[in-house]
Design an enzyme around this catalytic site. Structure first.
Site: not given
Ligand code: F6P
Length: 556
Positions: A219, A225, A281-282, A367, A398, A518
């Site tokens: 965005k 990253e 973003g999410r 978030e 399990h 950050k």
């Protein structure tokens, strides 16, 4: 256009949540039902399992195995009414700037609004822009999928790598995995997110740069990253294509809101697919951030997914609160979080294709609602967003289900299942679904000491084999995991997050909590890389860790 402090979004008139009479009524009610067992509730009302169900936009929710009575639902719905949920929903749909700390509208619902509808932001209709981008995505997707779009050497594109992180990764990778059945199997899709170089190295190790297309999804187009991975991708691609800068135009496209940064990176804006600051973003997997999804499943399936989202949007906007799936899911979450003190929610899809759905939901829910102050900046005196986690069934049975069945923490569970499978294989699907129903039954009703004893279990072993039961769960059923269904399912959770945020009076659409780490990393990077010993001004632990890392780096 209403302002950010219009009646709908203004929380100044709302008294603090825990002071409200309905909150107090819920507390009193909680005391009277907390000890009730689901065994009793079902015994008292044989039709409970049919009655406490609701269908919306083709999804079916059975919420009968929750520790609630009709009175609980009534009070929770009253809580939603009195805290102005309906007004908040309308404010979002009207394009008001309900993300008050970033002064932005919250309009992921516009990404799936049908052509011809209209949603205004600052007086401008955003729906036509959405459709312009969709058409541009479709033209591109068709060219790549048909082989018309050629790489720099004339070879067709066989591999697509999405580089992004957070919402620019989790939605695309979840949707790709979820809809793999519908994907073009002649194309290989990979997703690189981590700044750990291993992620990139492993993603490209068996690929030919001449056949590889990178989608740089960000965005902001400034995320550490993503930009680091994007530069490594550029180096890798150029190295494999004779270092010809012209090749970038054939092997890199961008998805972003930031055309200046895209240009700076060297991607022609003709190869950029835009979106807008009113898409969080999410909440962006159905924007151009879904380009990899469209490349995988094709434009028609992508449109079907958008339609699924839209159907759930319409249900959320129009269904009465007590028959509204996202609202009920959100309210039940509040019931356990704020009254039972449950700190987590397990999401358990019994569908292998949904293996990344819990990870996707973690960003969406945590978030969004991991906030400690209200919209007005006051510290909350109640718990907000719980921790979401999960794994597909039956695998989880399990490993961690033991704790859900017999541990000391109350963990409400969402079971998600589909009545038909995309891969019919002998009796597999019946066995899968039998396990869903068995787990919800076992969690709710357990097994008493008498039942255990009557099976001949020796007295000393009885306590170990008792299942207390009374462990709550929702069961969400749909017919088949299609693009359409996936859209509905994601929108269901988006709106249940919205419901909770509205009631908690928090901003579900900012994420200031990611900033500090950050900023500190930006300060530490040069300290790790400096050729000379840097003066360190952190705490003694951080200083020591930096020194240790530098020492071992020098040795290696
Ligand atoms: O750091 C959190 C975050 O801002 C998320 O909200 C977002 O989805 C992610 O980073 C990626 O951001 P971008 O798409 O701008 O690279």
């Amino acid at each position: 256009m209403a302002s950010a402090t219009s009646q709908a979004t203004d929380t100044r008139n709302l008294s603090p949540l825990t002071q409200r009479s309905v909150w107090k009524a819920l507390q009193t009610h909680f005391e009277s039902v907390r000890e009730l067992h689901l065994r009793e509730l079902f015994a008292q009302d044989p039709s409970r399992g049919e009655r406490m169900t609701v269908e919306g936009a083709g999804l079916f929710l059975d919420y009968s195995k929750n520790r609630i009575t009709d009175e609980t639902v009534k009070l929770l719905v009253r809580l939603a009414e009195e805290t102005g949920l309906s007004n908040r929903i309308e404010a979002m749909f009207r394009g008001e700037k309900i993300n008050v700390t970033e002064k932005r509208a919250v309009l992921h619902i516009a990404l799936r609004a049908p052509k011809g509808s209209s949603i205004l932001v600052d007086g401008a209709d955003v729906v036509p822009e959405v459709h312009v981008v969709l058409v541009k995505m479709e033209a591109f997707a068709n060219r790549v999928r048909s082989g018309e779009w050629k790489g720099h050497t004339g070879k067709r594109i066989r591999n697509v790598i999405n580089i992004g992180i957070g919402g620019s990764d989790l939605g695309p990778v979840m949707a790709y995995e979820a809809l793999r059945h519908f994907s073009d199997r002649s194309l290989t899709f990979r997703f690189v997110s981590n700044v750990d170089g291993t992620d990139f190295a492993e993603a490209v190790q068996d690929l030919d740069p001449a056949e590889t297309l990178f989608i740089i999804s960000s965005k902001t187009f400034t995320t550490l990253e993503t930009m680091t991975n994007a530069h490594s991708a550029r180096d890798w691609s150029l190295a494999g294509l004779g270092r010809d800068e012209k090749s970038v135009a054939k092997h890199f496209v961008a998805v972003s809101t930031n055309s200046a940064e895209v240009t700076k990176f060297g991607i022609d804006t003709a190869n950029m697919f835009g979106f807008w600051d009113w898409v969080g973003g999410r909440y962006s997997m159905d924007s151009a951030i879904g380009l990899s999804t469209m490349l995988a499943i094709g434009p028609e399936n992508f449109r079907a997914m958008l339609d699924g989202f839209h159907q759930m949007d319409e249900h959320f906007r129009s269904a009465p609160l007590e028959r509204n799936l996202p609202v009920l899911l959100g309210l039940l979450g509040i019931w356990y979080n704020n009254f039972f003190g449950a700190q987590t929610v397990a999401v358990l899809p019994y569908e292998q294709y949904l293996k990344r759905f819990p990870a996707y939901l973690q960003q969406l829910t945590m978030e969004s609602n991991g906030k400690h102050v209200t919209l007005d900046g006051a510290h909350v005196d109640y718990a907000t967003g719980p921790i979401y986690w999960g794994e597909p069934g039956t695998n989880g049975q399990h490993s961690f289900y033991q704790l859900i069945h017999q541990g000391t923490n109350l963990i409400p569970c969402d079971f998600i299942a589909f009545t038909s499978t995309l891969n019919p294989l002998g009796r597999h699907h019946d066995m899968l679904i039998a396990n869903v129903f068995a787990q919800t039954e076992a969690l709710a009703f357990g097994k008493t000491a008498e039942e255990v004893r009557s099976e001949g279990t020796p007295d000393w072993l009885v306590p170990h084999r008792v299942f207390e039961g009374n462990r709550p769960s929702n069961t969400i059923l749909a017919d088949r995991l299609t693009p359409h269904t996936l859209g509905k399912l994601v929108a269901l959770y988006e709106h249940s997050v919205f419901t909770q945020g509205a009631i908690w009076q928090i901003n579900s659409f900012d994420q200031w909590g990611v900033e500090l780490g950050k900023a500190l990393a930006q300060r530490i990077i040069p300290e790790l890389e400096s050729a000379t010993e840097p003066p360190l001004k952190h705490d003694s632990s951080t200083n020591n860790l930096i020194r240790k890392y530098r020492q071992s780096k020098q040795k290696s």
